[in-house]
Each structure stands twice: as structure tokens, then as C-alpha cells.
Design a protein around this motif. Sequence first.
Motif, short mmCIF file in Angstrom:
data_model
loop_
_atom_site.label_atom_id
_atom_site.label_comp_id
_atom_site.label_asym_id
_atom_site.label_seq_id
_atom_site.Cartn_x
_atom_site.Cartn_y
_atom_site.Cartn_z
N LEU A 77 0.65 -1.03 0.15
CA LEU A 77 0.05 -0.10 0.10
C LEU A 77 0.99 1.41 0.04
N GLU A 78 1.95 1.21 0.84
CA GLU A 78 2.94 2.18 0.65
C GLU A 78 3.47 2.83 -0.69
N GLN A 79 3.85 1.53 -1.42
CA GLN A 79 4.03 1.94 -2.79
C GLN A 79 2.90 2.45 -3.75
N LEU A 80 1.74 1.91 -3.43
CA LEU A 80 0.63 2.73 -4.21
C LEU A 80 0.52 4.08 -3.86
N VAL A 81 0.53 4.47 -2.59
CA VAL A 81 0.13 5.76 -2.24
C VAL A 81 1.36 6.70 -2.79
N THR A 82 2.52 6.27 -3.01
CA THR A 82 3.50 6.88 -3.73
C THR A 82 3.09 7.46 -4.94
N LEU A 83 2.55 6.43 -5.77
CA LEU A 83 2.05 6.49 -7.07
C LEU A 83 1.01 7.30 -7.23
N LEU A 84 0.08 7.52 -6.26
CA LEU A 84 -1.11 8.50 -6.09
C LEU A 84 -1.00 9.51 -5.20
N SER A 85 0.00 9.97 -5.01
CA SER A 85 0.44 11.28 -4.19
C SER A 85 0.43 12.36 -4.98
N ARG A 86 -0.92 12.80 -5.39
CA ARG A 86 -1.13 14.00 -6.34
C ARG A 86 -2.42 14.59 -5.59
N PRO A 87 -2.12 16.04 -5.53
CA PRO A 87 -3.33 16.57 -4.76
C PRO A 87 -4.66 16.26 -5.31
N GLU A 88 -4.95 16.03 -6.64
CA GLU A 88 -6.26 15.62 -7.07
C GLU A 88 -6.83 14.47 -6.74
N ILE A 89 -5.87 13.33 -6.24
CA ILE A 89 -6.16 12.18 -5.96
C ILE A 89 -6.34 11.83 -4.50
N LEU A 90 -5.21 12.09 -3.78
CA LEU A 90 -5.31 11.46 -2.11
C LEU A 90 -4.93 12.94 -1.34
N ARG A 91 -5.58 12.98 -0.39
CA ARG A 91 -4.99 13.95 0.71
C ARG A 91 -4.26 12.96 1.93
N THR A 92 -3.04 13.55 2.50
CA THR A 92 -2.48 12.84 3.38
C THR A 92 -2.31 13.87 4.66
N ASN A 93 -2.18 13.28 5.79
CA ASN A 93 -1.96 13.88 6.87
C ASN A 93 -1.17 13.16 8.17
N ARG A 94 0.12 13.64 8.34
CA ARG A 94 1.08 12.85 9.16
C ARG A 94 0.63 12.99 10.56
N GLY A 95 1.30 12.08 11.29
CA GLY A 95 1.21 12.13 12.90
C GLY A 95 0.36 11.16 13.36
N ASN A 96 -0.42 11.22 14.54
CA ASN A 96 -0.90 10.42 15.40
C ASN A 96 -2.18 10.02 14.78
N LYS A 97 -2.83 10.92 14.19
CA LYS A 97 -4.11 10.61 13.67
C LYS A 97 -3.97 10.81 12.17
N GLY A 98 -2.90 10.53 11.74
CA GLY A 98 -2.46 10.72 10.35
C GLY A 98 -3.21 9.65 9.23
N GLY A 99 -3.05 9.67 8.05
CA GLY A 99 -3.56 8.51 7.17
C GLY A 99 -3.92 9.38 5.86
N TYR A 100 -4.84 8.80 5.20
CA TYR A 100 -5.02 9.15 3.63
C TYR A 100 -6.58 9.34 3.44
N MET A 101 -6.84 10.02 2.72
CA MET A 101 -8.27 10.33 2.43
C MET A 101 -8.59 10.80 0.74
N LEU A 102 -9.70 10.57 0.32
CA LEU A 102 -9.75 10.90 -0.88
C LEU A 102 -9.93 12.43 -1.13
N ALA A 103 -9.17 13.06 -2.13
CA ALA A 103 -9.19 14.53 -2.34
C ALA A 103 -10.61 15.05 -2.54
N LYS A 104 -11.41 14.14 -3.41
CA LYS A 104 -12.60 14.63 -3.88
C LYS A 104 -13.53 13.40 -3.54
N GLU A 105 -14.82 13.86 -3.83
CA GLU A 105 -15.92 13.03 -3.73
C GLU A 105 -15.92 11.64 -4.39
#
Length: 145
Positions: free
Chosen positions: A42-70
Motif C-alpha cells: 500500500l505504501e508503494q501505491l500511495v507514492t504512485l497516487l500522491s497527487r493533490p487531486e487524488i489523495l490527501r495525506t496527514n502525518r502524525g498520530n491521527k495521520g492517514g489518507y483520504m480521497l481528495a474529492k468525492e
Amino acid sequence: MKISTKGRYTLRMLLDLAEHKNEGFISLKDISERQNISKKYLEQLVTLLSRPEILRTNRGNKGGYMLAKEPSQYTVGQILRITEGGLTPVSCMEDTPNRCERRGYCKTLPIWQELEKIINNYLDSITLEDALDNFKDANNSEYYI
């Protein structure tokens, strides 16, 4: 045409994020457990999708990923083009314009061109939201007397 593991797993990961979109940022650990995909993959896939129009990221304790759009704004075609590099059914059509030396007299080229059009139209007509809705509908089709 064969969709790679990368394409299939990316679609599963994004569908998981779409399904849990109201929960805020989702950790890769949670996705990994639900989808039975290794966190490392999944970490490899996230690297591929790390574009502002695809995923939003948040680092830290409550970090993770979410869709950038609906979920309704992502098509299966769009996702697979990112992971697969394209959806052409035969290698001679990968270049635009087509550089195949046989293109001027190839009797099969129109077949492949039409197939590519059908594939793209179909996959571009399905959104993440559609996929989730279709799954829910299929699993809620109980028959009562």
C-alpha cells in the motif's frame, strides 16, 4: 488486456477510502487489514497516487489518507490509467500518433481501435461511488415472501 495487481489493489484501496470517507484520515494499517493487502505494498501505491487531486495525506498520530474529492469524481478508467499507464489492448497502439509500420494497411487495427474505445468508455462510466452502490445493491437483493 490484463489489469495488473497494482491496478486491482489501487482500486480496492481507493474503494476502501471511499467507503470510509466519513471517518476522516484512514491509516494504511486499517486498509491493509480490511483489504488483506500488505502495508508495504500500500505504501508503494500511495507514492504512485500522491497527487493533490487524488489523495490527501496527514502525518502524525491521527495521520492517514483520504480521497481528495468525492467518490463520484473518480472513474475506474482514470485510476487504471494511473496504475497501468494506459488501457490500450495491443502494444502497437500505445504511441500517439500510432507509429506502427503496418498502420496504413493493417486489417486488424480498426478492431483494436474499437475495442480500446469500448474499454475506455465503459471504465470511464464507472465511478468509485457507482462501484460501492452496485456492491450494496447486489448484497441487499434478498428475496422475501
